[in-house]
Design an enzyme around this catalytic site. Structure first.
Site, PDB file in Angstrom:
ATOM      1  CG  HIS A 101       1.010  34.535  14.699  1.00 32.33           C
ATOM      2  ND1 HIS A 101       1.935  33.648  14.198  1.00 32.33           N
ATOM      3  CD2 HIS A 101       1.696  35.677  14.976  1.00 32.33           C
ATOM      4  CE1 HIS A 101       3.128  34.218  14.182  1.00 32.33           C
ATOM      5  NE2 HIS A 101       3.017  35.448  14.645  1.00 32.33           N
ATOM      6  CG  ASP A 104      -0.560  31.588  12.621  1.00 31.40           C
ATOM      7  OD1 ASP A 104      -0.425  32.358  11.658  1.00 31.40           O
ATOM      8  OD2 ASP A 104       0.211  31.552  13.590  1.00 31.40           O
TER       9      ASP A 104
END
Length: 439
Positions: A101, A104
């Site tokens: 993501h 992340d």
């Protein structure tokens, strides 16, 4: 690279008789089956979020994970150290792919502009590692669920400002995914749904969801993004009722809004069971409709009603999953992404290797069993015989479209004695066990 996992050497295949916990027992990436290596068949991927970002926090307790790359105060310093740790891990476990993501890999700033600057810095660092690493990006996505701004959803939010922000975030996520490799891009609507219909305009929300996806398709064409778009079904959690409930629901949505030509599905095992489906059911439904794109490989606890994201170790499950993949002809751009996390009490860095080894071995063994099942035609032969009545006579007329209610009534009046045959479920399950337990 030997900075964060210095107690672990490169993971190698040692065979099923090995007592070395840091070795593959069934996954030999170089083993060739049907003209392709096991690495090419399985296309394993590491989930950046569970592996390098998760800290073990839950609703009842604080973080437990011992992660040496988190011993910094500046969020950007932590993000940079995570990249170092990630590529050391990828190298040691010989991972072909990873998934991420946007949030992340880089922290949010005070503004969208600052956040994008953070992303640019980390993406440049990842690109440098990709130049010398065998590991590539399987897919990227945008986190449209963690920040409080998404409390009412992202593209389905009642607040148009949130819709706009979500579009800007996905625009950037598409750009960096393209920059890092462009195999696939995933949409998962964790907040795209509702808690109660008393305050929800479902029709507008679904229309807006479709508008959002069409915008994404248009922008992907504009920038030359050639990856496969994937939607990941999940019925609930964190939202009570999510619009991407299961494969059938997603497929109906895509067809209604003329999006089916652009999207396939990314199926997660634990999401299937939350929708009260077998994992194989979701894979089969996607396969026969031509939309099985990729898999999030994990499993849930059948005694718990939430997404536990455990590493898959059930050979029966992995066999039936790979059966569907093999029947599909194998992965194209997709793969097996371990959307799985070590348990909160498995907090040492070495546990990350042990969890992934367990999952990779389970899917390797499952693939081999499934390949033999397909090659031997065990279930195909039985199913063909079971439906043989549609190959001739009235059955052939039904399938060809020649029959109608009047002709079928005439046939039924003349053939009132119906004889069914046993489904032999117990026999087939026994045969499956024979293959599972064979040496």
């Amino acid at each position: 690279m030997n900075k964060y996992f210095e107690n672990v050497s490169k993971i190698k295949y040692e065979g099923p008789k090995s007592n070395n916990p840091y070795s593959f027992k069934f996954y030999n990436p170089e083993e060739v089956i049907d003209g392709k290596t096991m690495e090419e068949h399985l296309r394993f991927s590491i989930a950046y979020w569970h592996t390098f970002t998760a800290d073990g926090t839950d609703q009842f307790g604080k973080a437990t994970m011992q992660r040496p790359w988190n011993h910094y105060t500046d969020p950007m310093d932590i993000a940079k150290r995570r990249v170092e740790a990630a590529f050391e891990f990828f190298d040691k476990i010989n991972a072909p792919f990873f998934c991420f993501h946007d949030r992340d890999i880089a922290p949010e700033g005070d503004t969208l502009r600052e956040t994008n600057k953070n992303l640019d810095t980390i993406v440049a660092m990842i690109k440098d590692y990709l130049k010398t690493s065998k590991t590539k990006v399987l897919w990227g996505t945008a986190n449209l669920f963690s920040n409080p701004r998404f409390v009412h959803g992202a593209s389905t939010s009642c607040n148009a400002d949130v819709f706009a922000y979500s579009a800007a975030q996905v625009k950037k996520a598409l750009e960096i995914t393209k920059e890092l490799g462009r195999e696939n891009y995933v949409f998962w609507g964790g907040r795209e749904g509702y808690e109660t219909l008393l305050n929800t305009d479902m029709e507008l929300e679904l229309d807006n969801f479709a508008r959002f996806l069409h915008m994404a398709v248009d922008y992907a064409k504009e920038i030359g993004f050639e990856g496969q778009f994937l939607i990941e079904p999940k019925p609930k959690e964190p939202t009570k009722h999510q619009y991407d409930f299961d494969v059938a629901n997603v497929l109906a949505f895509l067809r209604k809004y003329d999006l089916d030509k652009y999207f396939k599905v990314n199926i997660e095992a634990n999401h299937a069971t939350l929708a009260f489906h077998d994992f194989q059911h979701e894979l089969r439904y996607a396969r026969i409709n031509g939309v099985l794109g990729s898999i999030d490989a994990n499993t849930g606890d059948m005694l718990l009603g939430w997404d536990t994201d455990q590493f898959p170790t059930d050979i029966r499950m992995t066999t039936l999953a790979m059966y569907e993949v093999i029947k599909m002809g194998g992965f194209d751009k997709g793969g097996l992404n371990f959307d799985a996390k070590v348990r909160r009490a498995s907090f040492e860095p070495e546990d990350l290797f042990l969890g992934h080894i367990a999952g990779m071995d389970a899917f390797a063994k499952g693939f081999k069993v499934a390949y033999k099942l397909v090659k031997d035609g065990v279930f195909d032969k039985f199913i063909e015989e079971r439906y043989a009545s549609y190959k001739e006579g009235i059955g052939a007329d039904i399938v060809s479209g020649k029959a109608d209610f009047k002709s079928l009534e005439k046939y039924a009046l003349e053939h009132s004695q119906i004889v069914n045959k046993s489904g032999r479920q117990e026999l087939l399950e026994s045969i499956l066990n024979q293959y599972l337990f064979a040496e």
